[in-house]
Write an enzyme that holds these catalytic residues in place. Sequence first.
Site, PDB file in Angstrom:
ATOM      1  N   GLY A   1      -9.093   8.686  -3.087  1.00  0.00           N
ATOM      2  CA  GLY A   1      -9.401   7.429  -3.766  1.00  0.00           C
ATOM      3  C   GLY A   1      -8.980   7.362  -5.221  1.00  0.00           C
ATOM      4  O   GLY A   1      -9.163   6.322  -5.863  1.00  0.00           O
TER       5      GLY A   1
ATOM      6  N   GLU B   1      -9.207  14.973  -0.862  1.00  0.00           N
ATOM      7  CA  GLU B   1      -8.308  14.363   0.131  1.00  0.00           C
ATOM      8  C   GLU B   1      -7.404  13.311  -0.513  1.00  0.00           C
ATOM      9  O   GLU B   1      -7.460  12.136  -0.158  1.00  0.00           O
ATOM     10  CB  GLU B   1      -9.134  13.725   1.257  1.00  0.00           C
ATOM     11  CG  GLU B   1      -9.974  14.735   2.038  1.00  0.00           C
ATOM     12  CD  GLU B   1     -10.910  14.070   3.069  1.00  0.00           C
ATOM     13  OE1 GLU B   1     -11.355  14.773   3.982  1.00  0.00           O
ATOM     14  OE2 GLU B   1     -11.189  12.862   2.933  1.00  0.00           O
ATOM     15  N   PRO B   2      -6.571  13.701  -1.439  1.00  0.00           N
ATOM     16  CA  PRO B   2      -5.715  12.715  -2.102  1.00  0.00           C
ATOM     17  C   PRO B   2      -4.570  12.277  -1.177  1.00  0.00           C
ATOM     18  O   PRO B   2      -4.033  13.090  -0.425  1.00  0.00           O
ATOM     19  CB  PRO B   2      -5.165  13.476  -3.300  1.00  0.00           C
ATOM     20  CG  PRO B   2      -5.148  14.902  -2.853  1.00  0.00           C
ATOM     21  CD  PRO B   2      -6.339  15.057  -1.937  1.00  0.00           C
TER      22      PRO B   2
ATOM     23  N   ARG C   1       1.618  -4.199   2.178  1.00  0.00           N
ATOM     24  CA  ARG C   1       0.589  -4.175   1.125  1.00  0.00           C
ATOM     25  C   ARG C   1       0.491  -5.477   0.322  1.00  0.00           C
ATOM     26  O   ARG C   1      -0.629  -5.942   0.063  1.00  0.00           O
ATOM     27  CB  ARG C   1       0.775  -2.975   0.185  1.00  0.00           C
ATOM     28  CG  ARG C   1       0.660  -1.625   0.932  1.00  0.00           C
ATOM     29  CD  ARG C   1       0.646  -0.441  -0.033  1.00  0.00           C
ATOM     30  NE  ARG C   1      -0.571  -0.407  -0.789  1.00  0.00           N
ATOM     31  CZ  ARG C   1      -0.705  -0.755  -2.063  1.00  0.00           C
ATOM     32  NH1 ARG C   1       0.331  -1.127  -2.771  1.00  0.00           N
ATOM     33  NH2 ARG C   1      -1.867  -0.713  -2.638  1.00  0.00           N
TER      34      ARG C   1
ATOM     35  N   TYR D   1      -3.185  -6.745   1.017  1.00  0.00           N
ATOM     36  CA  TYR D   1      -4.119  -6.415  -0.072  1.00  0.00           C
ATOM     37  C   TYR D   1      -3.819  -7.150  -1.361  1.00  0.00           C
ATOM     38  O   TYR D   1      -4.376  -6.817  -2.408  1.00  0.00           O
ATOM     39  CB  TYR D   1      -4.079  -4.911  -0.385  1.00  0.00           C
ATOM     40  CG  TYR D   1      -4.174  -3.999   0.804  1.00  0.00           C
ATOM     41  CD1 TYR D   1      -5.333  -3.972   1.570  1.00  0.00           C
ATOM     42  CD2 TYR D   1      -3.124  -3.180   1.150  1.00  0.00           C
ATOM     43  CE1 TYR D   1      -5.413  -3.129   2.663  1.00  0.00           C
ATOM     44  CE2 TYR D   1      -3.202  -2.330   2.240  1.00  0.00           C
ATOM     45  CZ  TYR D   1      -4.352  -2.311   2.995  1.00  0.00           C
ATOM     46  OH  TYR D   1      -4.429  -1.476   4.071  1.00  0.00           O
TER      47      TYR D   1
ATOM     48  N   CYS E   1       9.241 -14.863   9.348  1.00  0.00           N
ATOM     49  CA  CYS E   1       8.846 -16.274   9.354  1.00  0.00           C
ATOM     50  C   CYS E   1       7.346 -16.450   9.147  1.00  0.00           C
ATOM     51  O   CYS E   1       6.644 -16.907  10.044  1.00  0.00           O
ATOM     52  CB  CYS E   1       9.324 -16.917  10.644  1.00  0.00           C
ATOM     53  SG  CYS E   1      11.095 -17.178  10.610  1.00  0.00           S
ATOM     54  N   GLU E   2       6.869 -16.068   7.990  1.00  0.00           N
ATOM     55  CA  GLU E   2       5.482 -16.281   7.591  1.00  0.00           C
ATOM     56  C   GLU E   2       5.458 -16.528   6.092  1.00  0.00           C
ATOM     57  O   GLU E   2       6.157 -15.825   5.354  1.00  0.00           O
ATOM     58  CB  GLU E   2       4.627 -15.022   7.831  1.00  0.00           C
ATOM     59  CG  GLU E   2       4.593 -14.548   9.226  1.00  0.00           C
ATOM     60  CD  GLU E   2       3.183 -14.470   9.786  1.00  0.00           C
ATOM     61  OE1 GLU E   2       2.204 -14.588   9.029  1.00  0.00           O
ATOM     62  OE2 GLU E   2       3.085 -14.298  11.006  1.00  0.00           O
TER      63      GLU E   2
ATOM     64  N   TYR F   1       1.142   4.216   2.111  1.00  0.00           N
ATOM     65  CA  TYR F   1       0.791   2.993   2.838  1.00  0.00           C
ATOM     66  C   TYR F   1       1.972   2.030   2.891  1.00  0.00           C
ATOM     67  O   TYR F   1       1.804   0.822   2.864  1.00  0.00           O
ATOM     68  CB  TYR F   1      -0.470   2.345   2.236  1.00  0.00           C
ATOM     69  CG  TYR F   1      -1.617   3.328   2.201  1.00  0.00           C
ATOM     70  CD1 TYR F   1      -2.300   3.654   3.367  1.00  0.00           C
ATOM     71  CD2 TYR F   1      -1.964   3.995   1.018  1.00  0.00           C
ATOM     72  CE1 TYR F   1      -3.308   4.596   3.361  1.00  0.00           C
ATOM     73  CE2 TYR F   1      -2.972   4.944   1.002  1.00  0.00           C
ATOM     74  CZ  TYR F   1      -3.643   5.240   2.178  1.00  0.00           C
ATOM     75  OH  TYR F   1      -4.636   6.182   2.174  1.00  0.00           O
TER      76      TYR F   1
END
Lengths: 413, 413
Positions: free
Chosen positions: A236, A270-271, A309, A313, A341-342, A370
């Site tokens: 995190g 846990e990076p 992303r 997000y 097409c969005e 990600y």
Amino acid sequence: MHRFKYIGRSLFCEKVKVSDIAAKVGTPLYVYSRNTLLDHYAKIKEAFASVSPLICFSVKSNSNLSVLRALVKAGAGVDIVSGGELYRAKLAGAPPERVVYAGVGKRRDEIMDAIRYGILFFNVESEEELTLVNACAASLGKKVNVAVRINPDVDVSTHDYIKTGKGQTKFGVNFDTAKRIFRSSWKYRNIAIRGVHIHIGSQILNPQPFRRAIKKVLGFLDKNSLLVEYLNIGGGMGVVYSLEKPQTATGFAGKILPLVRKSNLKLILEPGRFIAANSGILVTMVLFRKKNGQKRFIIVDGAMNDLIRPSLYEAYHEILPVTKPRRRASVARYDIVGPVCETGDFLAKNRKMTEPASGDLLAVMGSGAYGYSMSSNYNSRPRAAEVIVDGNKFFVVKKRETYGDLVRGETIR
Amino acid sequence: MHRFKYIGRSLFCEKVKVSDIAAKVGTPLYVYSRNTLLDHYAKIKEAFASVSPLICFSVKSNSNLSVLRALVKAGAGVDIVSGGELYRAKLAGAPPERVVYAGVGKRRDEIMDAIRYGILFFNVESEEELTLVNACAASLGKKVNVAVRINPDVDVSTHDYIKTGKGQTKFGVNFDTAKRIFRSSWKYRNIAIRGVHIHIGSQILNPQPFRRAIKKVLGFLDKNSLLVEYLNIGGGMGVVYSLEKPQTATGFAGKILPLVRKSNLKLILEPGRFIAANSGILVTMVLFRKKNGQKRFIIVDGAMNDLIRPSLYEAYHEILPVTKPRRRASVARYDIVGPVCETGDFLAKNRKMTEPASGDLLAVMGSGAYGYSMSSNYNSRPRAAEVIVDGNKFFVVKKRETYGDLVRGETIR
């Protein structure tokens, strides 16, 4: 700190011109810098050296086998969340004693595979899961280590979708349930509770919520006289995508280490993003420019299926030219959008930049975490190639998909 | 109207028990009803029969070859947006004269492939694209048909990400640009402008914005004395996910047909969701139940990588038990969440239902459109299997991915 730098007008990854890679491999294309990955890993290792932690790279952030292999060879462990990630960890040569397995929905076959491999422990997220792990261990005649993932109900300032340590999320168990689990641990004859695990969210730029969560969990262990060996504080740690000022690994460690030392527990980290995000870029080619009213668009060949992303997000990624334009003529604000097409298919919005020409290359910075791991075939788009750079050499470590790949496994009935 | 119905306590797809399919194929699993697909197609065809439109199924909504094949055999054309979708259209046997190709970012190789196949026309979205299509046509010594996609600047009430007909989006050209294109059409020697195309968004439940957009475009053609043959009004007809009251195909046609008849243009429709959404379900198995404070979770083996609509669009999907519980004991409100390690990984929130047991199957309804076609391997999860049902038979038309599939094309360097 990363190794994507301009030399003259050209963007380099380590000692390789990004445009040379694109010319050979095509676009869209992910490029990773091996030495940036290793640097970031080393920074965390050094910052926490006084407690010799186990640093488990979060496979979900970047699952590429060569990325995993580089980190494993440097001594990293892996944080996995599925049977597929276990499969990748094995191929990358991760020793079982450096594998920890989290996730709220582990299937029986996944648990069995992980027990057979002999992983360090499961981060267990519910009582029903604990029962299943116990049954699996019994069926194999083994005693299995677990850490209890505790949801410390600590709020953090980040996107709602990547908060994981609030009481209302699906992750972990609350203190009451944790207490019940520890008190009834005799029931789970094939399980040894060896640690506690917390993971409060992603892209967190301030050590305070980590400190609060650790204090709460240590207080809980203390108050209930519970003995464990491991404190897994998850991942995190935030990174720089734009103007963020995240702490350095050293700064972060400075705030966390006093608590850890006092606890006398073995530390696990846990990076994922911290190691991988700024170690990779997405290279994309300009197809067309267009204007609708006052709004200007640059249409590129990378899209939301390659990097979701920004859509998912509202994430910010810096966009840089792979070759800097000679003159600063016609600077304007553009949306950089893909062919999907969005309306939600965009890589960046309202960016001030010199107008590129069709065929120019753009680098979407900070795409190493990600990025590819979340990519899809939406709009029947073959997935991008992945390249890893090491000094003055580069290697295609994942081939670009073909049209044939899109329909593999399909039959017409 | 769809063919997923309970007989006794069991959910059936046409004449096949959904639980029988799951027992054989495993979960997560997409199940499509061929006869629902064909019904929905027939409804549109009948509603618009008086003008004999070309109905081009939107491949991006569901790209499965067997789904495409069923519709093509029934007479449908296809609306494609990429070279990959062209590849699928060919495999499904779509005749070139029933293929239209939209999208803001067509690459040269994709355009060349489509010209060689002899598609009906390109929906062209910018002047730079027109120039490229012209150059490609010239290099092949062909004259190529296009429709100009006009952005009519009509607002609709739907999720921001699926609005496409507002002036601020990347889609189409505005009336000024359209005028310039028509006026300078002599410059594009290898192009014949045969039509106009509009597409105002998705999941639109009211014909009024369609009428406004069509009127604007016909008024534009009239005012500028422009002659074309085709009016392509795109897709976007809404369907029932929850309590929506969308018009029927007949109701929709009733509002649109008077405008179309007056124009004397050949009508093209591009439905995707209307045909596919309620023709498919995602079947998923319950892994664990858990409670965090007052919040109850059902953890299933399907996740955001299988169906991203709830995360990406806040979409609502009805959740039904594949086998109805005998008693209505312990009804409560649950979040239905998947194993992916993101708070955004949910299929449904706060749903009142009878508590299922581990191993029970749930059906995520209305998953036939923008379900599998948007799925990914995030968290290294192999993608689901796809099954098509026809009467009392079912066929696996896409095999479940294996761990081996996850790393195909990767090499360790």
